[in-house]
Design an enzyme around this catalytic site. Structure first.
Site, PDB file in Angstrom:
ATOM      1  N   CYS A  48     -10.558  -5.208   0.405  1.00 50.13           N
ATOM      2  CA  CYS A  48     -11.262  -4.161   0.325  1.00 50.13           C
ATOM      3  C   CYS A  48     -12.445  -4.153  -0.734  1.00 50.13           C
ATOM      4  O   CYS A  48     -11.866  -5.128  -1.442  1.00 50.13           O
ATOM      5  CB  CYS A  48     -10.366  -2.682   0.816  1.00 50.13           C
ATOM      6  SG  CYS A  48     -10.365  -1.665  -1.199  1.00 50.13           S
TER       7      CYS A  48
ATOM      8  N   GLU B 222      -3.276  -4.663  -3.316  1.00 53.30           N
ATOM      9  CA  GLU B 222      -3.384  -5.566  -4.348  1.00 53.30           C
ATOM     10  C   GLU B 222      -3.567  -4.510  -5.572  1.00 53.30           C
ATOM     11  O   GLU B 222      -3.022  -5.260  -6.150  1.00 53.30           O
ATOM     12  CB  GLU B 222      -4.597  -5.822  -3.344  1.00 53.30           C
ATOM     13  CG  GLU B 222      -5.186  -6.352  -2.176  1.00 53.30           C
ATOM     14  CD  GLU B 222      -4.882  -5.850  -0.914  1.00 53.30           C
ATOM     15  OE1 GLU B 222      -4.567  -4.485  -1.048  1.00 53.30           O
ATOM     16  OE2 GLU B 222      -6.363  -6.290  -0.358  1.00 53.30           O
TER      17      GLU B 222
ATOM     18  N   CYS C 249      -4.193   0.948  -2.604  1.00 59.50           N
ATOM     19  CA  CYS C 249      -3.978  -0.692  -1.788  1.00 59.50           C
ATOM     20  C   CYS C 249      -2.993  -1.116  -1.964  1.00 59.50           C
ATOM     21  O   CYS C 249      -3.337  -1.306  -3.603  1.00 59.50           O
ATOM     22  CB  CYS C 249      -5.469  -1.237  -1.640  1.00 59.50           C
ATOM     23  SG  CYS C 249      -6.735  -0.387  -0.767  1.00 59.50           S
TER      24      CYS C 249
ATOM     25  N   CYS D 286     -10.191  -3.739  -4.118  1.00 59.28           N
ATOM     26  CA  CYS D 286      -9.341  -4.424  -4.803  1.00 59.28           C
ATOM     27  C   CYS D 286     -10.146  -5.179  -4.491  1.00 59.28           C
ATOM     28  O   CYS D 286     -10.154  -5.605  -6.199  1.00 59.28           O
ATOM     29  CB  CYS D 286      -9.173  -4.660  -3.396  1.00 59.28           C
ATOM     30  SG  CYS D 286      -7.614  -3.353  -3.706  1.00 59.28           S
TER      31      CYS D 286
ATOM     32  N   GLU E 288       0.717   5.260   0.517  1.00 61.48           N
ATOM     33  CA  GLU E 288      -0.234   5.995   1.158  1.00 61.48           C
ATOM     34  C   GLU E 288       0.029   7.639   0.768  1.00 61.48           C
ATOM     35  O   GLU E 288       0.693   8.037   0.286  1.00 61.48           O
ATOM     36  CB  GLU E 288      -0.357   6.061   2.384  1.00 61.48           C
ATOM     37  CG  GLU E 288      -0.888   4.793   3.237  1.00 61.48           C
ATOM     38  CD  GLU E 288      -1.592   4.518   4.439  1.00 61.48           C
ATOM     39  OE1 GLU E 288      -0.865   5.445   5.326  1.00 61.48           O
ATOM     40  OE2 GLU E 288      -2.203   3.705   5.317  1.00 61.48           O
TER      41      GLU E 288
ATOM     42  N   ASN F 175       0.777  -0.996   0.138  1.00 63.30           N
ATOM     43  CA  ASN F 175       0.232   0.281   0.253  1.00 63.30           C
ATOM     44  C   ASN F 175       0.574   0.860   0.086  1.00 63.30           C
ATOM     45  O   ASN F 175       1.740   1.069   0.704  1.00 63.30           O
ATOM     46  CB  ASN F 175      -1.095   0.427   1.610  1.00 63.30           C
ATOM     47  CG  ASN F 175      -0.420  -0.499   2.254  1.00 63.30           C
ATOM     48  OD1 ASN F 175       0.528  -1.142   2.245  1.00 63.30           O
ATOM     49  ND2 ASN F 175      -0.888  -0.160   3.239  1.00 63.30           N
TER      50      ASN F 175
END
Ligand code: THU
Length: 176
Positions: free
Chosen positions: A128, A91, A89, A131, A80, A78
């Site tokens: 999530c 993934e 993210c 994703c 940010e 990830n």
């Protein structure tokens, strides 16, 4: 009279209505050693990728490793951003990189793991919703299942046979 019509339409609806159950099977492993060799190696790469996450805001580091049919592994973590929604993210970093570097090559499986700097993550890291939708695009495109192997920092590891299990009734290209 209006109430009468409403009453009958409800009866008609209850006569034709069918109930369906959607269920799926997953495997639960108590340790990394229980995984088959391929999944074990993929998870170790996801753990290594997790270390390079850039997560100064959440302190929640996620690593993902994508195994392709040609044997290549593409990793992601990830990333940010001070403008929170601009981050991405692990993934999606991994699957988009796989799509960019190896276009058209089938994705076989994805290992995902998460670790927090503030608490011990003992639950398997579930992707999530965004994703799931992103991975679902690739699964639909390649018309073959993508396995998911999910782990926290410790604790049970779960393996799902297909992204579709985690996102039933999904929206895809077939609607467009
Ligand atoms: N995160 C992921 O990398 N993957 C997920 O599926 C869930 C959340 C990241 C995004 C953000 O950097 C941090 O975890 C906290 O939400």
């Amino acid at each position: 009279m209006r109430r009468f019509c409403y009453f009958w339409s409800k009866i008609a609806a209850s006569i034709t209505m069918k109930k369906q159950t959607i269920s799926f099977e997953l495997s639960v492993f108590e340790s990394l050693e229980e995984l088959n060799e391929q999944d074990h190696r993929l998870m170790l790469l996801a753990i290594a990728a997790r270390k390079d996450a850039y997560a100064p805001y959440s302190n929640f580091k996620v690593g993902a490793a994508v195994l392709l049919e040609n044997g290549e592994v593409v990793i992601g973590s990830n990333q940010e951003n001070a403008s929170y929604p601009s981050g991405l993210c692990a993934e999606r970093v991994a699957v988009f990189q796989a799509g960019a570097k190896f276009p058209g090559v089938t994705i076989k499986s994805i290992a995902i793991t998460a670790k927090s700097n503030t608490h011990l993550v003992t639950k398997p890291a579930a992707p999530c919703g965004n994703c799931r939708q992103a991975i679902s695009e690739y699964e639909y495109k390649q018309q073959s299942p993508i396995e998911l192997i999910l782990m926290g920092e410790q604790g049970d590891i779960i393996k799902c046979q297909s992204l579709d299990d985690l996102l039933p009734l999904s929206f895809n290209n077939s609607y467009l």
